[in-house]
Scaffold this motif. Structure first.
Motif, PDB file in Angstrom:
ATOM      1  N   ARG A 127       0.835  -1.199   0.000  1.00  0.00           N
ATOM      2  CA  ARG A 127       0.000   0.000   0.000  1.00  0.00           C
ATOM      3  C   ARG A 127       0.866   1.244   0.000  1.00  0.00           C
ATOM      4  NH1 ARG A 127      -4.399  -2.221   4.370  1.00  0.00           N
ATOM      5  NH2 ARG A 127      -5.441  -3.599   2.900  1.00  0.00           N
ATOM      6  N   GLU A 129       0.267   5.859   0.149  1.00  0.00           N
ATOM      7  CA  GLU A 129      -0.646   6.990   0.166  1.00  0.00           C
ATOM      8  C   GLU A 129       0.132   8.251  -0.179  1.00  0.00           C
ATOM      9  OE1 GLU A 129      -2.240   6.646   4.132  1.00  0.00           O
ATOM     10  OE2 GLU A 129      -0.569   7.731   5.005  1.00  0.00           O
ATOM     11  N   THR A 130      -0.556   9.187  -0.788  1.00  0.00           N
ATOM     12  CA  THR A 130       0.048  10.451  -1.185  1.00  0.00           C
ATOM     13  C   THR A 130      -1.012  11.536  -1.112  1.00  0.00           C
ATOM     14  OG1 THR A 130       1.424  11.516  -2.877  1.00  0.00           O
ATOM     15  CG2 THR A 130      -0.378  10.100  -3.659  1.00  0.00           C
ATOM     16  N   ARG A 132      -3.582  14.290  -2.306  1.00  0.00           N
ATOM     17  CA  ARG A 132      -4.430  14.292  -3.505  1.00  0.00           C
ATOM     18  C   ARG A 132      -3.846  15.117  -4.633  1.00  0.00           C
ATOM     19  NH1 ARG A 132     -10.479  15.419  -1.672  1.00  0.00           N
ATOM     20  NH2 ARG A 132     -10.219  16.976  -3.280  1.00  0.00           N
ATOM     21  N   ARG A 138       1.164  10.294  -7.769  1.00  0.00           N
ATOM     22  CA  ARG A 138       0.031   9.443  -8.141  1.00  0.00           C
ATOM     23  C   ARG A 138       0.296   8.740  -9.464  1.00  0.00           C
ATOM     24  NH1 ARG A 138      -5.592  12.225  -6.474  1.00  0.00           N
ATOM     25  NH2 ARG A 138      -6.223  10.136  -7.053  1.00  0.00           N
ATOM     26  N   ALA A 142       0.642   4.624 -10.181  1.00  0.00           N
ATOM     27  CA  ALA A 142      -0.128   3.968 -11.251  1.00  0.00           C
ATOM     28  C   ALA A 142       0.807   3.264 -12.230  1.00  0.00           C
ATOM     29  CB  ALA A 142      -1.004   4.986 -11.974  1.00  0.00           C
ATOM     30  N   ARG A 147      -3.236   0.391  -7.822  1.00  0.00           N
ATOM     31  CA  ARG A 147      -4.569   0.856  -8.195  1.00  0.00           C
ATOM     32  C   ARG A 147      -5.066   1.824  -7.123  1.00  0.00           C
ATOM     33  NH1 ARG A 147      -7.906  -1.182  -4.726  1.00  0.00           N
ATOM     34  NH2 ARG A 147      -7.567  -3.203  -3.803  1.00  0.00           N
ATOM     35  N   TYR A 148      -5.822   2.799  -7.569  1.00  0.00           N
ATOM     36  CA  TYR A 148      -6.418   3.770  -6.661  1.00  0.00           C
ATOM     37  C   TYR A 148      -7.391   3.035  -5.743  1.00  0.00           C
ATOM     38  CZ  TYR A 148      -9.265   7.705  -5.099  1.00  0.00           C
ATOM     39  OH  TYR A 148      -9.951   8.619  -4.341  1.00  0.00           O
ATOM     40  N   GLU A 151      -9.739   7.397  -0.535  1.00  0.00           N
ATOM     41  CA  GLU A 151      -9.106   8.524   0.147  1.00  0.00           C
ATOM     42  C   GLU A 151      -9.369   8.434   1.635  1.00  0.00           C
ATOM     43  OE1 GLU A 151     -10.363  12.190  -1.678  1.00  0.00           O
ATOM     44  OE2 GLU A 151      -9.540  11.603  -3.619  1.00  0.00           O
ATOM     45  N   ALA A 161      -4.715  10.336  -0.994  1.00  0.00           N
ATOM     46  CA  ALA A 161      -5.138   9.330  -1.976  1.00  0.00           C
ATOM     47  C   ALA A 161      -4.457   8.022  -1.609  1.00  0.00           C
ATOM     48  CB  ALA A 161      -4.737   9.767  -3.377  1.00  0.00           C
ATOM     49  N   TYR A 163      -3.487   3.987  -2.401  1.00  0.00           N
ATOM     50  CA  TYR A 163      -3.189   3.082  -3.511  1.00  0.00           C
ATOM     51  C   TYR A 163      -2.813   1.718  -2.955  1.00  0.00           C
ATOM     52  CZ  TYR A 163      -3.286   6.941  -6.759  1.00  0.00           C
ATOM     53  OH  TYR A 163      -3.704   7.994  -7.526  1.00  0.00           O
TER      54      TYR A 163
END
Length: 171
Positions: A127, A129-130, A132, A138, A142, A147-148, A151, A161, A163
């Protein structure tokens, strides 16, 4: 490019000065330090984690060293935020100093972390996170196959966001 795992000695040298850290690593210093999001609080957290349990070192951070004009140079940090949980989930984080962003170092660092996760028995999902608004980060996630996943609010950084990359699906 290579990752050099955090040790208490290296983190304490960093706390003293980036010059002392780079001398110990045998690399050139970056034009600016620390990289974004790797502030004094993050440094203190990693030190506390290693003091509490030195065995977690492989599941913590690394210094990112890359070749810049034929000179090994400190360009950022990347690593895990702890060992896999009971369900086989592990979280990564990465940050490259501004002067060296958009040169592929973040993507290479994430690739090395993913290789480590794939080669570790029991890791099922990675996992990250970043913020938005971190468009480049992001895009990097990807491009690396994440995958997204939604949030979540963060008191310091606003909406993050989320992932995920399911490693179990590829095994």
């Amino acid at each position: 490019m290579r990752l050099v795992g955090y040790t208490l000695r290296l983190l304490e040298l960093e706390r003293a000065s980036v010059g002392a850290l780079c001398a110990a690593l045998g690399v050139a210093p970056p034009p600016d330090w620390p990289p974004p999001l790797f502030d004094a609080g993050a440094l203190a957290w990693f030190i506390a984690q290693l003091r509490a349990d030195p065995a977690v070192a492989p599941w913590l951070g690394n210094y990112v060293v890359a070749d810049i004009a034929s000179v090994e140079t400190l360009v950022g940090s990347a690593g895990f935020k702890g060992p896999p949980d009971a369900d086989g989930n592990v979280e990564i984080g990465y940050s490259i100093v501004d002067a060296f962003q958009r040169r592929g170092f973040g993507r290479q660092a994430v690739g090395l972390l993913l290789d480590r996760a794939r080669n570790t028995m029991g890791v099922r999902c990675v996992r990250a996170e970043t913020t938005r608004d971190a468009v480049a980060s992001r895009g990097l996630l990807a491009a690396c196959g994440f995958r997204y996943a939604g949030e979540r609010p963060d008191a310091d950084d606003g909406e993050l966001a989320l992932y995920a990359l399911d490693l179990a699906a590829g095994r």
